[in-house]
Motif scaffolding. Sequence first.
Motif, PDB file in Angstrom:
ATOM      1  N   ALA A   1      -3.069   5.820  14.980  1.00  0.00           N
ATOM      2  CA  ALA A   1      -1.702   6.055  14.533  1.00  0.00           C
ATOM      3  C   ALA A   1      -1.353   7.535  14.466  1.00  0.00           C
ATOM      4  O   ALA A   1      -0.182   7.884  14.425  1.00  0.00           O
ATOM      5  CB  ALA A   1      -1.479   5.391  13.186  1.00  0.00           C
ATOM      6  N   LEU A   2      -2.336   8.414  14.471  1.00  0.00           N
ATOM      7  CA  LEU A   2      -1.986   9.834  14.472  1.00  0.00           C
ATOM      8  C   LEU A   2      -1.183  10.141  15.733  1.00  0.00           C
ATOM      9  O   LEU A   2      -0.088  10.685  15.693  1.00  0.00           O
ATOM     10  CB  LEU A   2      -3.225  10.729  14.401  1.00  0.00           C
TER      11      LEU A   2
ATOM     12  N   THR B   1      -1.918   3.236  -4.869  1.00  0.00           N
ATOM     13  CA  THR B   1      -2.062   1.781  -4.833  1.00  0.00           C
ATOM     14  C   THR B   1      -3.034   1.342  -5.922  1.00  0.00           C
ATOM     15  O   THR B   1      -2.741   0.461  -6.730  1.00  0.00           O
ATOM     16  CB  THR B   1      -2.592   1.316  -3.455  1.00  0.00           C
TER      17      THR B   1
ATOM     18  N   LYS C   1      -4.540  -7.815   1.806  1.00  0.00           N
ATOM     19  CA  LYS C   1      -5.655  -7.000   2.290  1.00  0.00           C
ATOM     20  C   LYS C   1      -6.932  -7.346   1.530  1.00  0.00           C
ATOM     21  O   LYS C   1      -7.996  -7.505   2.123  1.00  0.00           O
ATOM     22  CB  LYS C   1      -5.304  -5.525   2.092  1.00  0.00           C
TER      23      LYS C   1
ATOM     24  N   GLU D   1      -4.960  12.561   0.961  1.00  0.00           N
ATOM     25  CA  GLU D   1      -3.598  13.126   0.897  1.00  0.00           C
ATOM     26  C   GLU D   1      -3.364  14.244   1.896  1.00  0.00           C
ATOM     27  O   GLU D   1      -3.177  15.408   1.537  1.00  0.00           O
ATOM     28  CB  GLU D   1      -3.273  13.620  -0.512  1.00  0.00           C
ATOM     29  N   GLY D   2      -3.359  13.856   3.157  1.00  0.00           N
ATOM     30  CA  GLY D   2      -3.249  14.862   4.203  1.00  0.00           C
ATOM     31  C   GLY D   2      -1.835  15.346   4.471  1.00  0.00           C
ATOM     32  O   GLY D   2      -1.652  16.397   5.063  1.00  0.00           O
TER      33      GLY D   2
ATOM     34  N   GLY E   1       0.809  -1.219   0.000  1.00  0.00           N
ATOM     35  CA  GLY E   1       0.000   0.000   0.000  1.00  0.00           C
ATOM     36  C   GLY E   1       0.837   1.261   0.000  1.00  0.00           C
ATOM     37  O   GLY E   1       1.799   1.380   0.754  1.00  0.00           O
ATOM     38  N   ARG E   2       0.473   2.203  -0.851  1.00  0.00           N
ATOM     39  CA  ARG E   2       1.236   3.443  -0.988  1.00  0.00           C
ATOM     40  C   ARG E   2       0.757   4.552  -0.051  1.00  0.00           C
ATOM     41  O   ARG E   2       1.231   5.675  -0.121  1.00  0.00           O
ATOM     42  CB  ARG E   2       1.155   3.951  -2.436  1.00  0.00           C
ATOM     43  N   GLY E   3      -0.213   4.227   0.811  1.00  0.00           N
ATOM     44  CA  GLY E   3      -0.776   5.248   1.698  1.00  0.00           C
ATOM     45  C   GLY E   3       0.051   5.484   2.943  1.00  0.00           C
ATOM     46  O   GLY E   3      -0.269   6.349   3.746  1.00  0.00           O
TER      47      GLY E   3
ATOM     48  N   ASN F   1      -8.616   6.134  -0.883  1.00  0.00           N
ATOM     49  CA  ASN F   1      -8.216   7.182   0.042  1.00  0.00           C
ATOM     50  C   ASN F   1      -7.465   8.276  -0.720  1.00  0.00           C
ATOM     51  O   ASN F   1      -6.281   8.157  -1.014  1.00  0.00           O
ATOM     52  CB  ASN F   1      -7.333   6.574   1.147  1.00  0.00           C
TER      53      ASN F   1
ATOM     54  N   GLY G   1      -7.606  11.116   6.940  1.00  0.00           N
ATOM     55  CA  GLY G   1      -6.821  10.224   6.093  1.00  0.00           C
ATOM     56  C   GLY G   1      -6.659   8.856   6.735  1.00  0.00           C
ATOM     57  O   GLY G   1      -6.423   7.863   6.070  1.00  0.00           O
ATOM     58  N   GLU G   2      -6.803   8.804   8.043  1.00  0.00           N
ATOM     59  CA  GLU G   2      -6.727   7.535   8.767  1.00  0.00           C
ATOM     60  C   GLU G   2      -7.981   6.747   8.442  1.00  0.00           C
ATOM     61  O   GLU G   2      -9.089   7.294   8.441  1.00  0.00           O
ATOM     62  CB  GLU G   2      -6.620   7.814  10.278  1.00  0.00           C
ATOM     63  N   GLU G   3      -7.823   5.470   8.162  1.00  0.00           N
ATOM     64  CA  GLU G   3      -8.923   4.762   7.517  1.00  0.00           C
ATOM     65  C   GLU G   3     -10.224   4.688   8.318  1.00  0.00           C
ATOM     66  O   GLU G   3     -11.305   4.824   7.739  1.00  0.00           O
ATOM     67  CB  GLU G   3      -8.479   3.368   7.076  1.00  0.00           C
TER      68      GLU G   3
ATOM     69  N   ILE H   1      -9.918  -0.508   1.989  1.00  0.00           N
ATOM     70  CA  ILE H   1      -9.438   0.840   1.676  1.00  0.00           C
ATOM     71  C   ILE H   1      -8.035   0.790   1.125  1.00  0.00           C
ATOM     72  O   ILE H   1      -7.160   0.156   1.707  1.00  0.00           O
ATOM     73  CB  ILE H   1      -9.420   1.728   2.944  1.00  0.00           C
ATOM     74  N   ASN H   2      -7.837   1.427  -0.005  1.00  0.00           N
ATOM     75  CA  ASN H   2      -6.483   1.599  -0.514  1.00  0.00           C
ATOM     76  C   ASN H   2      -6.259   3.040  -0.918  1.00  0.00           C
ATOM     77  O   ASN H   2      -7.193   3.784  -1.213  1.00  0.00           O
ATOM     78  CB  ASN H   2      -6.230   0.696  -1.732  1.00  0.00           C
ATOM     79  N   ASN H   3      -5.007   3.370  -0.977  1.00  0.00           N
ATOM     80  CA  ASN H   3      -4.579   4.699  -1.362  1.00  0.00           C
ATOM     81  C   ASN H   3      -4.690   4.876  -2.892  1.00  0.00           C
ATOM     82  O   ASN H   3      -4.713   3.895  -3.641  1.00  0.00           O
ATOM     83  CB  ASN H   3      -3.132   4.840  -0.882  1.00  0.00           C
TER      84      ASN H   3
HETATM   85  C1  LIG Z   1      -3.178  10.181  10.811  1.00  0.00           C
HETATM   86  C2  LIG Z   1      -3.179   9.361   9.581  1.00  0.00           C
HETATM   87  C3  LIG Z   1      -3.351   9.986   8.351  1.00  0.00           C
HETATM   88  C4  LIG Z   1      -3.376   9.243   7.172  1.00  0.00           C
HETATM   89  N1  LIG Z   1      -3.540   9.909   5.996  1.00  0.00           N
HETATM   90  C5  LIG Z   1      -3.570   9.180   4.855  1.00  0.00           C
HETATM   91  C6  LIG Z   1      -3.759   9.849   3.613  1.00  0.00           C
HETATM   92  O1  LIG Z   1      -3.867  11.072   3.560  1.00  0.00           O
HETATM   93  N2  LIG Z   1      -3.800   9.102   2.482  1.00  0.00           N
HETATM   94  C7  LIG Z   1      -3.673   7.736   2.524  1.00  0.00           C
HETATM   95  O2  LIG Z   1      -3.747   7.110   1.476  1.00  0.00           O
HETATM   96  N3  LIG Z   1      -3.480   7.088   3.681  1.00  0.00           N
HETATM   97  C8  LIG Z   1      -3.436   7.771   4.841  1.00  0.00           C
HETATM   98  N4  LIG Z   1      -3.271   7.095   6.028  1.00  0.00           N
HETATM   99  C9  LIG Z   1      -3.172   5.624   5.993  1.00  0.00           C
HETATM  100  C10 LIG Z   1      -4.555   5.002   5.979  1.00  0.00           C
HETATM  101  O3  LIG Z   1      -5.022   4.839   7.304  1.00  0.00           O
HETATM  102  C11 LIG Z   1      -4.567   3.627   5.318  1.00  0.00           C
HETATM  103  O4  LIG Z   1      -3.592   2.856   5.918  1.00  0.00           O
HETATM  104  C12 LIG Z   1      -4.303   3.639   3.840  1.00  0.00           C
HETATM  105  O5  LIG Z   1      -5.215   4.458   3.179  1.00  0.00           O
HETATM  106  C13 LIG Z   1      -4.410   2.249   3.297  1.00  0.00           C
HETATM  107  O6  LIG Z   1      -4.132   2.215   1.929  1.00  0.00           O
HETATM  108  P1  LIG Z   1      -2.916   1.397   1.326  1.00  0.00           P
HETATM  109  O7  LIG Z   1      -2.923   0.023   1.924  1.00  0.00           O
HETATM  110  O8  LIG Z   1      -3.172   1.370  -0.132  1.00  0.00           O
HETATM  111  O9  LIG Z   1      -1.690   2.131   1.692  1.00  0.00           O
HETATM  112  C14 LIG Z   1      -3.214   7.832   7.217  1.00  0.00           C
HETATM  113  C15 LIG Z   1      -3.026   7.214   8.442  1.00  0.00           C
HETATM  114  C16 LIG Z   1      -2.995   7.954   9.603  1.00  0.00           C
HETATM  115  C17 LIG Z   1      -2.787   7.262  10.889  1.00  0.00           C
END
Ligand SMILES: Cc1cc2nc3c(=O)[nH]c(=O)nc-3n(C[C@H](O)[C@H](O)[C@H](O)COP(=O)(O)O)c2cc1C
Lengths: 619, 166
Positions: free
Chosen positions: A524-525, A347, A199, A219-220, A188-190, A216, A307-309, A342-344
């Motif tokens: 995770a924040l 991804t 997943k 992009e915070g 995952g690229r998130g 997702n 952004g957190e899922e 959920i994926n970024n």
């Molecule tokens: C505080 C916080 C902010 C996040 N912001 C983003 C975000 O802006 N974009 C994103 O893709 N994932 C973000 N994530 C990760 C997501 O919770 C999630 O792991 C992700 O979208 C999964 O996608 P992936 O498996 O394709 O990476 C954030 C996680 C945390 C804890």
Amino acid sequence: MTTLTRLDTVEAFGELREFLRLRQDPRQTVISVCGFTGCKVNGSDAVAEALKEEVRKQGRDDVPVKVTGCHGFCEKGPLVVILPQGIFYQKVGLKDVEAIVEKTVIGGEIIPSLLYTDPRTKEQYKLESEVPFYAKQERVVCRHSGKIDAARIEDYIAVGGYSSMVKVLTEMAPEEVIDEMKRSGLRGRGGAGFPTGKKWEFCRMAEGDEKFIVCNGDEGDPGAFMDGSIMDGHPHAVLEGMLIGAYAIGATHGYLYVRTEYPLAIRSLTRALEQAHDYGLLGENILGTGFSFDLELTRGAGAFVCGEETALMASIEGNIGSPRQRPPFPAVSGLWGKPTNINNVETWANVPVIIDRGAEWFASIGTEGSKGTKVFSLVGKVNNTGLVEVPMGMTLREIVYDIGGGIQKGRKLKAVQTGGPSGGCIPESLMDLRVDFDELVKAGGMMGSGGLIVMDERTCMVDVARYFLEFLTDESCGKCNPCREGVQQMHNILERICAGEGKDDDIDILLELAEYVKDSSLCALGGTAPNPVLSTIKHFRDEYEAHIRDHKCPGGVCKALIQYGINADACKGCERCAKECPQDAITGEKKQPHTLDREKCIKCGVCFETCPFDAVYTE
Amino acid sequence: MNPQTAEPETAQFARLAEFIDGLGLGHEPDERQAALIEVLHEAQEIFGYLPEDVQEFVAEKLRLPLGRVFGVISFYHYFTAEPRGKHQINCCLGTACFVRGAEKIIEQFEDTLGIKMGEVTPDKNFSLGTLRCVGACSLAPVVIVDGKTYGRVTPEQAAEIIAEYN
Ligand SMILES: Cc1cc2nc3c(=O)[nH]c(=O)nc-3n(C[C@H](O)[C@H](O)[C@H](O)COP(=O)(O)O)c2cc1C
Ligand code: FES
């Protein structure tokens, strides 16, 4: 077949694709104008309009002018590329339009003044592929960058778009798709780098009469714009990736959650959704295969935690975006309690090309544990800012120096910040680090979504930590105590240190608080919030000590700890600083060294920034 | 007349009602809740901000508790219950802008306008705010006025930018 007709069968799709492919002439001259934020701000819209007008005026309206997604080299925008050769013009203005059409498009000549010149070697480059900024990149996700018009689904179909979806729907069982994803090694690229195939499998296996998938696009991470540019320039790749995922997982409905600060991405995705619907590539019984899937776009409203899922799902449901404890994971209980995957953005955008070229091909790119490429936004104090896509495992040095062209104003590199507010600062001494998920974590950083913020010697690392903690204090949702109170306290201490009121035990207290917040926060924040502090203390402890013990800011940033002055030997008396100084604190005769009155100085730093001779110093 | 937008309020409420009705929401509370954020975006677009009567209107139309509507508005930074200036100046405070001196730009805007971040000028012409990254990081520092993006802004430019809207 040129008008939009709904395609009812796989055969009809094949015919359309053939038609579009044949209609393309590989020798056709095309003018490609970058239309993403960076170039737009510099006037690319007007340049594109003028080019359209000019080709008409000069009788060459057979030459299409395409406004495309981000070309990447934002620093030098507006960018114009003449295809098929790939002639690369930078910093194009309205005044250049006539010559581009007359000399290059019609006459086949190059206009040297528009070419890119490497400031270090003075070498000029004619083709995009030769420009050092591009030469080391490997474009997988952004492989159609600059070549297709994101507003036209036909452009995407002509280069093979939606063919991976068709392949999956007609030739592969859902389990085979998941297996392909697993073998590709895509993570995952998130941010966290969770294996995508795994997943999907969890969600496929989960019990549920209805399943959802989510993109997702929040992009915070401030300083990162990869996902925004992918959504703007490659909207159909995201849609196609989601269609493939939906089929593999067994989802019938999906959501694109997009940051509201991204109007271009929202517009582009909205248009892409309409087009896919009109062609019957989205909706009921897609291409007569019996597979149905629908997708809608929802906007965020400015909250980093979304952004957190789990917070993101709460937001899609229309609630305040507070995260909740996991497990249960979204794969089991997500949107409205149903299994959700959920994926970024990036991804999802990787999925079609993996299906198209195969898991083995994808896995041949990158490192042992991190396959494929990564798109980064290379920003900060680097010469060539922009969007870069490189194979996993490239060293930071290559990215910053070979692609990024080194540090602005010839200054010294201090650190590269990765991973957004949850990430860390990688010091100059670790520039030979190979960038992948695991190596970055080992160095106290984090892949995050892919912002690389370059910091030079004029950046204060304590101030950077203070900045991130301020961000996180604002963005903490306030639900759990460690994050709400702990982060606030750490921020207070950092503010104090930057104000010159640091105490001897501040570093120890910061480290203690960091452990507490890290271990006891709900999501995770909070769990990663101490990272900016931990990594700056780890690598730049001397800067903290200089602030606290010696009341000095080595970066020359913290106002309470610095004084400005003018070095009489270096000052040429050009008077620029004197003109810019808002306090009239700088005086002197023309061509004579100037002096700065510290009584009047408000330490705004304008003189420092304006001086062409580096004669202004801080101490 | 709404001083923010110079449009009669009745017309604005009618537009909002039309938007909500156009969503074709069913009776499911989940479905109406899920529409809330999009409805608030639209409402803020129409009214310029989200005063109490608009919040009540939205709550009633969506048949949601007022407290929930208020909660969502106060949670998300993008929504505001306070009137804003005619022109909104937003300075980006994302990391790329920060390392390229965004704080100096902010100070300059504050000084020139004589207000602090989050405030409105006495003549209601400008409000000043921050954003966390608008994706133009390559051109940092970035300032956005009413949706128009200015890149590589220098402190000296603050006065020029303000003059464009005065
Ligand atoms: C505080 C916080 C902010 C996040 N912001 C983003 C975000 O802006 N974009 C994103 O893709 N994932 C973000 N994530 C990760 C997501 O919770 C999630 O792991 C992700 O979208 C999964 O996608 P992936 O498996 O394709 O990476 C954030 C996680 C945390 C804890
Ligand atoms: S950090 Fe300012 S636009 Fe991204």
